[in-house]
Write an enzyme that holds these catalytic residues in place. Structure first.
Site, PDB file in Angstrom:
ATOM      1  CG  ASP A 165      51.985 -54.203 -18.984  1.00  0.00           C
ATOM      2  OD1 ASP A 165      52.943 -54.142 -18.117  1.00  0.00           O
ATOM      3  OD2 ASP A 165      50.925 -54.021 -18.630  1.00  0.00           O
TER       4      ASP A 165
HETATM    5  C1  BGC Z   1      51.885 -53.377 -15.090  1.00  0.00           C
HETATM    6  C2  BGC Z   1      52.583 -52.396 -15.456  1.00  0.00           C
HETATM    7  C3  BGC Z   1      53.743 -52.191 -14.575  1.00  0.00           C
HETATM    8  C4  BGC Z   1      54.659 -53.602 -15.000  1.00  0.00           C
HETATM    9  C5  BGC Z   1      56.058 -53.150 -14.353  1.00  0.00           C
HETATM   10  C6  BGC Z   1      52.799 -54.823 -15.276  1.00  0.00           C
HETATM   11  O1  BGC Z   1      52.464 -55.966 -14.661  1.00  0.00           O
HETATM   12  O2  BGC Z   1      50.746 -54.010 -15.936  1.00  0.00           O
HETATM   13  O3  BGC Z   1      51.627 -51.239 -15.230  1.00  0.00           O
HETATM   14  O4  BGC Z   1      54.192 -50.919 -15.202  1.00  0.00           O
HETATM   15  O5  BGC Z   1      54.118 -54.681 -14.743  1.00  0.00           O
HETATM   16  O6  BGC Z   1      55.993 -53.648 -13.162  1.00  0.00           O
END
Ligand code: BGC
Length: 755
Positions: free
Chosen positions: A233
């Site tokens: 993530d």
């Molecule tokens: C989120 C993810 C997301 C990623 C990219 C993170 O803060 O938890 O779900 O895909 O950012 O934007």
């Protein structure tokens, strides 16, 4: 690099710093180009219910707006459709939009379990039930990947809250992980074969998910056979070297100049095996190779908008409909008062990284007006979104309600109330809306229709007894307005079912006392009793149970048959469950037939019932259809940490088919044969366990027999209830029992265990 190239050889030709470069993106949304191998960067994009691609010259984070894309219903709304085929269709459409925007991997779906209705991202997740979440997500992934666009199933694992999400440790026991928090991932990985899995921000039992070798390597790749790439993530990596060692392949966004140096240095010093870096880099190349099959596409925006409407309609749940107030029949004399700012300013999605810039948005008020051309439709805002008490607005709403035949009030949470990054503090509607709906319920209850537009459950007690009809529309994307108009007027017969329980009060929720944790830890104290499993085990009333949802027609269930074949011991146990469902009403409609299984007498605490099958049937008036579910041993088993495997305990099981978890129409008890696999006996096994074991017990008895008579502890049977629970080894210190260390070692060796 061409298709069919030997990727390991390609990686082998690179220096360590180039391999490390592959394991980090090149910027916020792209993997690294490796020109010497002819490797182009891949673009990744959020996700999950629409594309959130920053414009080419936009900021990397994309917070200043993204390229317009269809905003499909959020996962909460899609899940309420209980319709695999629909999820597949939405997946295909997402894939086409990704192709059009040159996106190789869509960062979704999010399949974390709704442990608490307070989780700020529940709108991005499917259900409190792993069976449902897994089946629906797998269908979406299959649809998406049919377009040669990769999915990124997220957030692996136990990411069930936003509070302190980057540091919190989800402290969860092994059985609960296996039965509740992992099965949706397991099902998607093993059946839909996603190209990528995204690790979570949080720790799992103290270890960051981004460097959790058991999760990322032993379980995901080892047990489940995952052959794709694990991406972090965004910002989840604590220690870039430990992450590569644990099986994390791609670190996003890249910490360039630092993480790559650390990885290269760790390989040079021998702290990180080069093979681990090679494996990660090879998987990045494999992803690049997979993505090469993707072709550009053009988006038919009208068709996708229509799909967004259809999907939104399929997820609308008719919670109650007293006196058949709905559907509204268009007629010249009919006067309809539409109340609520949300009817004019719809809330179609939650906040955070999933926020899509929609191509267009249906406005419920306009759509309802268009669907009731002969009726007189009036409007009053009633409240301001996010605003405080406004007697003038409320007064006007009550005034138009007094004169109307039917009052339709739209309620929900203001923008930002349901968001990534933080959880809700309560399950309440804003006080102004709650006051307004209570007044409307008193004044116009039998004529009152309440439309909820929320991403997760809100408390309805206090007004829903008086309101004649209540609909939950969720945060249902850009087509929600038309979808609601179609359902309210009967053009679409509602067929959504709750994928999450609506509790009566927050304090009733099974996770209530253990959410969101403190001092860096959240204890999953309710264990496997999440959602309806917990409400049912405690016999707690709920406002609307899991699986519930009404229709404008009625369905009858009959002829439940349960046929068992094979055996658990032979590994081929199969239970076929069949029944017949009939549309007993005057309208065509869809029923979601649900199969629940329970093991009332077990050696571990088990939920009274668990969803193990579902199917959505569309039936014409009078039409009937046979339904069949096939259960396997796994469906009846629990995870035994002691055995380190799924265990099916023989005995009686309850099989029930129904229209919700609390509307079971047909039930049968079945006797399942089988044998619990025995555990190796050791010095840590208790005296009672030794005596109960056919082989170990015989050996112990033989050792404690002198001249054909019981000796030692066997000569003192009155002691057994007191010392039967002592591990054998502890009894070596007790005089007169005949249990010596040497005997325990000898018996344990004979039983295949250790003293
Ligand atoms: C989120 C993810 C997301 C990623 C990219 C993170 O803060 O938890 O779900 O895909 O950012 O934007």
């Amino acid at each position: 690099m061409a298709a069919g190239d030997d990727l390991s050889a390609a990686v082998g030709s690179l220096a360590d710093d180039r391999k490390a470069a592959l394991c980090l993106g090149s910027d916020f949304w792209h993997t690294a180009p490796i020109p010497e191998l002819g490797v182009e960067p891949l673009r990744l994009s959020d996700g999950p219910h629409g594309l959130r691609t920053p414009p080419d010259r936009g900021d990397h984070v994309g917070l200043s707006g993204s390229v317009p894309a269809t905003c499909f219903p959020t996962a909460a709304a899609l899940a309420a459709s209980w319709d695999r085929e629909l999820l597949r269709e939405v997946g295909v459409a997402l894939g086409v939009e990704a192709r059009a925007q040159d996106v190789a991997v869509l960062l979704g779906p999010g399949i974390n379990i709704k442990r608490s209705p307070l989780c700020g991202r529940n709108f991005e997740y499917f259900s409190e039930d792993p069976h449902l979440a897994g089946r629906l997500a797998a269908a979406l992934v299959q649809g998406l990947q049919s377009q040669q666009v990769g999915a990124s199933v997220k957030h692996f694992a136990a990411n069930n809250q936003e509070t302190d999400r980057l540091r919190i440790s989800a402290d969860v026991d092994e059985r609960t992980l296996r039965e509740i928090y992992l099965p949706a991932f397991e099902y998607v990985v093993t059946t839909a074969r996603p190209w990528t899995v995204m690790c979570a921000y949080n720790k799992v039992n103290g270890v960051p998910a981004s460097q959790h070798r058991w999760l990322l390597h032993d379980l995901l790749r080892g047990e489940w056979g995952f052959d794709g790439l694990v991406v972090s993530d965004w910002g989840a990596v604590h220690d870039p070297v430990a992450a590569v060692a644990a099986g994390l392949d791609l670190q996003m966004p890249p910490d360039l100049g630092s993480a790559d140096r650390a990885i290269t240095a760790a390989v040079s010093s021998g702290r990180l095996p080069r093979s681990a870096l090679d494996a990660a880099a090879t998987r990045v190349l494999a992803l690049v190779q997979r993505a090469r099959r993707r072709r550009p596409a053009a988006v038919d925006r009208r068709a996708h908008h229509e799909l967004a409407r259809r999907a939104a309609a399929a997820g609308i749940v008719l919670l109650k409909n007293d006196g058949g107030l709905l559907p509204l029949a268009d007629a010249p004399g009919l006067s309809v008062a539409v109340i609520g700012e949300l009817a004019r300013t719809p809330q179609i999605q939650g906040a955070g990284s999933s926020q899509v810039n929609p191509t267009e948005v249906d406005v419920p008020l306009q759509e309802l007006g268009a669907a009731l051309p002969s009726a007189q439709v009036s409007f009053a805002a009633g409240y301001q979104l996010g605003g405080g008490p406004d007697p003038a607005l409320a007064g006007e709403a009550l005034r138009i309600a007094a004169d109307a035949d039917v009052v339709v009030v739209f309620l929900g949470l203001p923008p930002g109330a349901e968001s990534e990054g933080y959880d809700r503090g309560d399950l309440d509607l804003p006080a102004v809306q709650a006051d307004l709906v209570r007044q409307l319920a008193r004044a116009a209850g039998t004529r009152l229709v309440v439309v909820l537009c929320t991403g997760a459950a809100v408390v309805t007690t206090g007004w829903d007894r008086q309101a004649a009809a209540v609909l939950e529309c969720w945060l249902a994307g850009q087509g929600a307005g038309a979808a609601l108009a179609r359902v309210l007027t009967g053009a679409v017969n509602p067929s959504g079912r709750l994928a999450e329980t609506i509790p009566r009060r927050l304090a009733d929720c099974p996770s209530f006392l253990n959410f969101p944790g403190e001092q860096g830890h959240v204890r999953y104290g309710e264990g496997v009793f999440v959602g309806y499993r917990g409400y049912d085990a405690a016999g707690r009333p709920v406002a609307y149970p899991f699986g519930h949802g009404l229709s404008y027609t009625r369905f009858g269930y009959r002829d439940l048959r349960v046929a068992q074949s094979g055996s658990a011991d032979a590994g081929d146990l199969a239970v076929a469950v069949t029944c017949t469902v009939t549309n007993l009403g005057q309208r065509a409609g869809s029923e979601v037939v649900q199969l629940y299984v329970g093991d009332p007498v077990a050696s571990v605490a088990r939920p009274p019932r668990e969803l193990k099958g579902f199917t959505k049937l569309h039936l014409q008036p009078g039409e009937q259809r046979a339904v069949r579910f096939d259960l396997t041993a796994r469906d009846l088993s629990f995870w035994s940490p002691a055995h380190q495997r799924w265990v099916l305990e023989p005995g009686e099981f309850r099989v029930a088919v129904g229209a919700s978890s609390r509307d079971l129409r047909l039930q049968r008890r079945i006797a399942v044969r089988g044998q619990v696999p025995s555990l190796p006996l050791t010095g840590a096994s208790t005296l009672a366990e030794w005596l109960a074991d056919p082989v170990g017990g015989a050996a112990l008895r033989a050792a404690l027999t002198a001249d054909g008579r019981p000796a030692g502890v066997l000569a003192r049977p009155e002691l057994l209830p007191v010392i039967g629970s002592f591990p054998l080894l502890r009894l070596t210190a007790f005089p007169g029992l005949g249990i010596t260390r040497q005997l325990v070692e000898q018996l344990s060796a004979g039983a295949g265990g250790e003293a």
